[in-house]
Write a protein that holds these residues in place. Structure first.
Motif, mmCIF file in Angstrom:
data_model
loop_
_atom_site.group_PDB
_atom_site.id
_atom_site.type_symbol
_atom_site.label_atom_id
_atom_site.label_comp_id
_atom_site.label_asym_id
_atom_site.label_seq_id
_atom_site.Cartn_x
_atom_site.Cartn_y
_atom_site.Cartn_z
ATOM 1 N N ARG A 101 6.827 1.380 -2.994
ATOM 2 C CA ARG A 101 5.809 2.435 -2.851
ATOM 3 C C ARG A 101 4.478 1.933 -3.379
ATOM 4 O O ARG A 101 3.432 2.132 -2.762
ATOM 5 C CB ARG A 101 6.239 3.710 -3.592
ATOM 6 N N ARG A 129 1.009 1.354 -1.286
ATOM 7 C CA ARG A 129 -0.251 1.990 -1.712
ATOM 8 C C ARG A 129 -1.347 0.945 -1.882
ATOM 9 O O ARG A 129 -2.488 1.149 -1.468
ATOM 10 C CB ARG A 129 -0.050 2.755 -3.012
ATOM 11 N N GLN A 130 -1.014 -0.187 -2.485
ATOM 12 C CA GLN A 130 -1.989 -1.258 -2.691
ATOM 13 C C GLN A 130 -2.499 -1.795 -1.348
ATOM 14 O O GLN A 130 -3.698 -2.011 -1.168
ATOM 15 C CB GLN A 130 -1.348 -2.372 -3.514
ATOM 16 N N SER A 187 -4.748 0.768 0.212
ATOM 17 C CA SER A 187 -5.994 0.817 -0.553
ATOM 18 C C SER A 187 -6.932 -0.299 -0.114
ATOM 19 O O SER A 187 -8.145 -0.098 0.011
ATOM 20 C CB SER A 187 -5.694 0.708 -2.045
ATOM 21 N N VAL A 194 -3.213 8.483 -0.521
ATOM 22 C CA VAL A 194 -1.849 8.034 -0.261
ATOM 23 C C VAL A 194 -0.933 8.815 -1.188
ATOM 24 O O VAL A 194 -1.071 8.760 -2.407
ATOM 25 C CB VAL A 194 -1.680 6.519 -0.515
ATOM 26 N N LEU A 248 3.068 9.580 -2.389
ATOM 27 C CA LEU A 248 4.296 8.802 -2.501
ATOM 28 C C LEU A 248 5.488 9.726 -2.692
ATOM 29 O O LEU A 248 5.430 10.674 -3.478
ATOM 30 C CB LEU A 248 4.202 7.841 -3.691
#
Length: 126
Positions: free
Chosen positions: A19, A23-24, A27, A34, A36
């Protein structure tokens, strides 16, 4: 044409590290919103409370698998138009083939692949 910072994306994976990696990656594309979820069920609960432009789900999860989640999303009258991507390694892709899945993204995530997939289904990111 969507802007990356206008998108709201839900990432579903039972592994916290994946997750975070998703997200990274998002980004880096400029996606600021975002959410999760650790399970398919919690993802459905989040979708009932908030609008998402895209769902990216792991294939192999306890409870609802990624394919099961995609089927529930695509059969729901409100969610049915939301693109669903399944994240998996190539080794499992054949068993995940399903008409409800809009796109497959490879694990580990690649910024370039993620951009291409999002642009294919949501339009050119600006």
């Amino acid at each position: 044409m969507p802007t990356a910072n206008s998108l709201t994306i839900l990432v579903v994976d039972d592994q916290q590290s994946m997750r975070g990696l998703a997200r990274q990656c998002l980004s880096r594309l400029g996606v600021q919103s975002v959410a999760l979820a650790a399970t398919g069920q919690s993802a459905l609960e989040m979708m009932a409370e908030r609008k998402f432009d895209l769902v990216i789900s792991d294939l192999n999860m306890p409870g609802l698998s990624g394919v099961d989640l995609a089927r529930k999303i695509k059969s729901h009258p409100v969610f049915s138009r939301i693109p669903v991507f399944l994240a998996t390694s190539d080794a499992y892709r054949d068993e995940a083939e399903d008409e409800t899945v809009d796109h497959f993204v490879a694990k580990p995530f690649s910024v370039a692949d993620m951009r291409d997939a999002i642009e294919t289904h949501l339009g050119q990111l600006t």
